[in-house]
Design a protein around this motif. Structure first.
Motif, PDB file in Angstrom:
ATOM      1  N   ARG A 117       0.798  -1.228   0.000  1.00 49.13           N
ATOM      2  CA  ARG A 117       0.000   0.000   0.000  1.00 49.13           C
ATOM      3  C   ARG A 117       0.828   1.274   0.000  1.00 49.13           C
ATOM      4  O   ARG A 117       0.271   2.369  -0.050  1.00 49.13           O
ATOM      5  N   ARG A 118       2.146   1.165   0.010  1.00 50.19           N
ATOM      6  CA  ARG A 118       3.020   2.338  -0.033  1.00 50.19           C
ATOM      7  C   ARG A 118       3.713   2.515  -1.390  1.00 50.19           C
ATOM      8  O   ARG A 118       4.443   3.480  -1.587  1.00 50.19           O
ATOM      9  N   THR A 119       3.483   1.644  -2.335  1.00 48.04           N
ATOM     10  CA  THR A 119       4.216   1.721  -3.605  1.00 48.04           C
ATOM     11  C   THR A 119       3.974   3.017  -4.369  1.00 48.04           C
ATOM     12  O   THR A 119       4.836   3.459  -5.115  1.00 48.04           O
ATOM     13  N   GLY A 120       2.831   3.633  -4.190  1.00 50.28           N
ATOM     14  CA  GLY A 120       2.530   4.882  -4.890  1.00 50.28           C
ATOM     15  C   GLY A 120       2.952   6.135  -4.147  1.00 50.28           C
ATOM     16  O   GLY A 120       2.704   7.252  -4.625  1.00 50.28           O
ATOM     17  N   HIS A 121       3.612   5.984  -3.004  1.00 53.09           N
ATOM     18  CA  HIS A 121       4.027   7.149  -2.210  1.00 53.09           C
ATOM     19  C   HIS A 121       4.914   8.056  -3.067  1.00 53.09           C
ATOM     20  O   HIS A 121       5.838   7.591  -3.722  1.00 53.09           O
ATOM     21  N   PRO A 122       4.637   9.360  -3.084  1.00 57.57           N
ATOM     22  CA  PRO A 122       5.399  10.284  -3.937  1.00 57.57           C
ATOM     23  C   PRO A 122       6.913  10.262  -3.698  1.00 57.57           C
ATOM     24  O   PRO A 122       7.689  10.337  -4.663  1.00 57.57           O
ATOM     25  N   ALA A 123       7.347  10.147  -2.457  1.00 56.14           N
ATOM     26  CA  ALA A 123       8.788  10.121  -2.182  1.00 56.14           C
ATOM     27  C   ALA A 123       9.431   8.864  -2.761  1.00 56.14           C
ATOM     28  O   ALA A 123      10.519   8.909  -3.347  1.00 56.14           O
ATOM     29  N   LEU A 124       8.751   7.744  -2.633  1.00 56.75           N
ATOM     30  CA  LEU A 124       9.255   6.478  -3.161  1.00 56.75           C
ATOM     31  C   LEU A 124       9.286   6.509  -4.685  1.00 56.75           C
ATOM     32  O   LEU A 124      10.271   6.093  -5.313  1.00 56.75           O
ATOM     33  N   GLN A 125       8.222   7.007  -5.287  1.00 61.25           N
ATOM     34  CA  GLN A 125       8.173   7.102  -6.744  1.00 61.25           C
ATOM     35  C   GLN A 125       9.242   8.059  -7.281  1.00 61.25           C
ATOM     36  O   GLN A 125       9.853   7.789  -8.323  1.00 61.25           O
ATOM     37  N   ALA A 126       9.486   9.160  -6.582  1.00 63.54           N
ATOM     38  CA  ALA A 126      10.519  10.110  -7.013  1.00 63.54           C
ATOM     39  C   ALA A 126      11.904   9.463  -6.967  1.00 63.54           C
ATOM     40  O   ALA A 126      12.704   9.627  -7.898  1.00 63.54           O
ATOM     41  N   LEU A 127      12.191   8.733  -5.891  1.00 62.28           N
ATOM     42  CA  LEU A 127      13.482   8.058  -5.774  1.00 62.28           C
ATOM     43  C   LEU A 127      13.649   7.006  -6.866  1.00 62.28           C
ATOM     44  O   LEU A 127      14.689   6.925  -7.516  1.00 62.28           O
ATOM     45  N   ALA A 128      12.616   6.204  -7.075  1.00 59.17           N
ATOM     46  CA  ALA A 128      12.675   5.158  -8.098  1.00 59.17           C
ATOM     47  C   ALA A 128      12.908   5.763  -9.479  1.00 59.17           C
ATOM     48  O   ALA A 128      13.738   5.273 -10.254  1.00 59.17           O
ATOM     49  N   ALA A 129      12.210   6.836  -9.793  1.00 60.44           N
ATOM     50  CA  ALA A 129      12.356   7.480 -11.101  1.00 60.44           C
ATOM     51  C   ALA A 129      13.746   8.091 -11.264  1.00 60.44           C
ATOM     52  O   ALA A 129      14.377   7.954 -12.326  1.00 60.44           O
ATOM     53  N   ALA A 130      14.242   8.730 -10.211  1.00 60.93           N
ATOM     54  CA  ALA A 130      15.559   9.380 -10.294  1.00 60.93           C
ATOM     55  C   ALA A 130      16.688   8.374 -10.476  1.00 60.93           C
ATOM     56  O   ALA A 130      17.671   8.658 -11.162  1.00 60.93           O
ATOM     57  N   ARG A 131      16.553   7.197  -9.881  1.00 59.86           N
ATOM     58  CA  ARG A 131      17.625   6.200  -9.933  1.00 59.86           C
ATOM     59  C   ARG A 131      17.376   5.085 -10.951  1.00 59.86           C
ATOM     60  O   ARG A 131      18.229   4.232 -11.148  1.00 59.86           O
ATOM     61  N   GLY A 132      16.197   5.074 -11.562  1.00 59.32           N
ATOM     62  CA  GLY A 132      15.891   4.026 -12.533  1.00 59.32           C
ATOM     63  C   GLY A 132      15.659   2.667 -11.897  1.00 59.32           C
ATOM     64  O   GLY A 132      15.924   1.640 -12.513  1.00 59.32           O
ATOM     65  N   TRP A 133      15.147   2.667 -10.675  1.00 59.22           N
ATOM     66  CA  TRP A 133      14.884   1.425  -9.955  1.00 59.22           C
ATOM     67  C   TRP A 133      13.401   1.090  -9.993  1.00 59.22           C
ATOM     68  O   TRP A 133      12.546   1.955  -9.923  1.00 59.22           O
ATOM     69  N   ALA A 134      13.103  -0.197 -10.068  1.00 60.66           N
ATOM     70  CA  ALA A 134      11.725  -0.677  -9.981  1.00 60.66           C
ATOM     71  C   ALA A 134      11.297  -0.706  -8.516  1.00 60.66           C
ATOM     72  O   ALA A 134      12.139  -0.803  -7.621  1.00 60.66           O
ATOM     73  N   VAL A 135       9.993  -0.636  -8.291  1.00 59.80           N
ATOM     74  CA  VAL A 135       9.436  -0.723  -6.941  1.00 59.80           C
ATOM     75  C   VAL A 135       8.606  -1.995  -6.849  1.00 59.80           C
ATOM     76  O   VAL A 135       7.712  -2.214  -7.663  1.00 59.80           O
ATOM     77  N   THR A 136       8.912  -2.816  -5.853  1.00 57.80           N
ATOM     78  CA  THR A 136       8.158  -4.038  -5.601  1.00 57.80           C
ATOM     79  C   THR A 136       7.301  -3.836  -4.370  1.00 57.80           C
ATOM     80  O   THR A 136       7.802  -3.429  -3.321  1.00 57.80           O
ATOM     81  N   GLY A 137       6.012  -4.120  -4.495  1.00 57.25           N
ATOM     82  CA  GLY A 137       5.097  -4.040  -3.362  1.00 57.25           C
ATOM     83  C   GLY A 137       4.825  -5.424  -2.813  1.00 57.25           C
ATOM     84  O   GLY A 137       4.588  -6.361  -3.577  1.00 57.25           O
ATOM     85  N   LEU A 138       4.879  -5.557  -1.508  1.00 57.42           N
ATOM     86  CA  LEU A 138       4.696  -6.849  -0.857  1.00 57.42           C
ATOM     87  C   LEU A 138       3.554  -6.768   0.150  1.00 57.42           C
ATOM     88  O   LEU A 138       3.389  -5.758   0.832  1.00 57.42           O
ATOM     89  N   SER A 139       2.789  -7.831   0.247  1.00 60.36           N
ATOM     90  CA  SER A 139       1.664  -7.868   1.180  1.00 60.36           C
ATOM     91  C   SER A 139       2.180  -8.028   2.611  1.00 60.36           C
ATOM     92  O   SER A 139       3.316  -8.474   2.823  1.00 60.36           O
ATOM     93  N   PRO A 140       1.339  -7.693   3.591  1.00 58.73           N
ATOM     94  CA  PRO A 140       1.738  -7.937   4.984  1.00 58.73           C
ATOM     95  C   PRO A 140       2.111  -9.404   5.227  1.00 58.73           C
ATOM     96  O   PRO A 140       3.044  -9.686   5.976  1.00 58.73           O
TER      97      PRO A 140
END
Length: 132
Positions: A45-68
């Motif tokens: 539920r945090r994969t869309g967080h703006p800070a996380l998305q900005a970091l991923a975009a700036a570094r070219g990294w993918a974001v993996t979301g995991l369930s509890p």
């Protein structure tokens, strides 16, 4: 020698800024040593967080979301956990558990939880990549 492949696990509050997260991750990666970062991992539920998305975009990294449940499956492998985090997320750890889960079977924590005011990070190397 090739740098080990690793995942950065991230836990963050809704108030975390892009600057705070980028600074924390940069410091953690410096402390962890040379690595080939394969991506970022966090609670689904945090994969869309703006800070996380900005970091991923700036570094070219993918974001993996995991369930509890995915995170909780790592409970016996984490170095730090919290009842407060468990109450909020359903897992006693987000950053360490996310890093380990994303890095897959045989992965090891290279860097346990580091934190700032609004975020936590941990780094796990994929199985077979850890330096002695």
């Amino acid at each position: 020698m090739r740098e080990p492949k690793a995942f950065v696990g991230i836990g963050l509050s809704s108030r975390c800024s892009a600057e705070e997260l980028a600074t924390l991750v940069a410091a953690a990666l410096t402390e962890a040593g040379p690595l080939a970062v394969a991506g970022l991992a966090t609670l689904d539920r945090r994969t869309g967080h703006p800070a996380l998305q900005a970091l991923a975009a700036a570094r070219g990294w993918a974001v993996t979301g995991l369930s509890p449940d995915d995170l909780q499956a790592q409970a016996d492998r984490i170095r730090s956990g919290s009842d407060r985090v468990r109450a909020l997320t359903g897992s006693g750890s987000v950053c360490e558990a996310a890093a380990l889960a994303a890095a897959g079977p045989g992965s090891l924590l290279r860097l346990s939880r580091r934190q700032s005011a609004q975020a936590t990070v941990a780094v796990a190397v994929c199985g077979g990549n850890e330096r002695p």
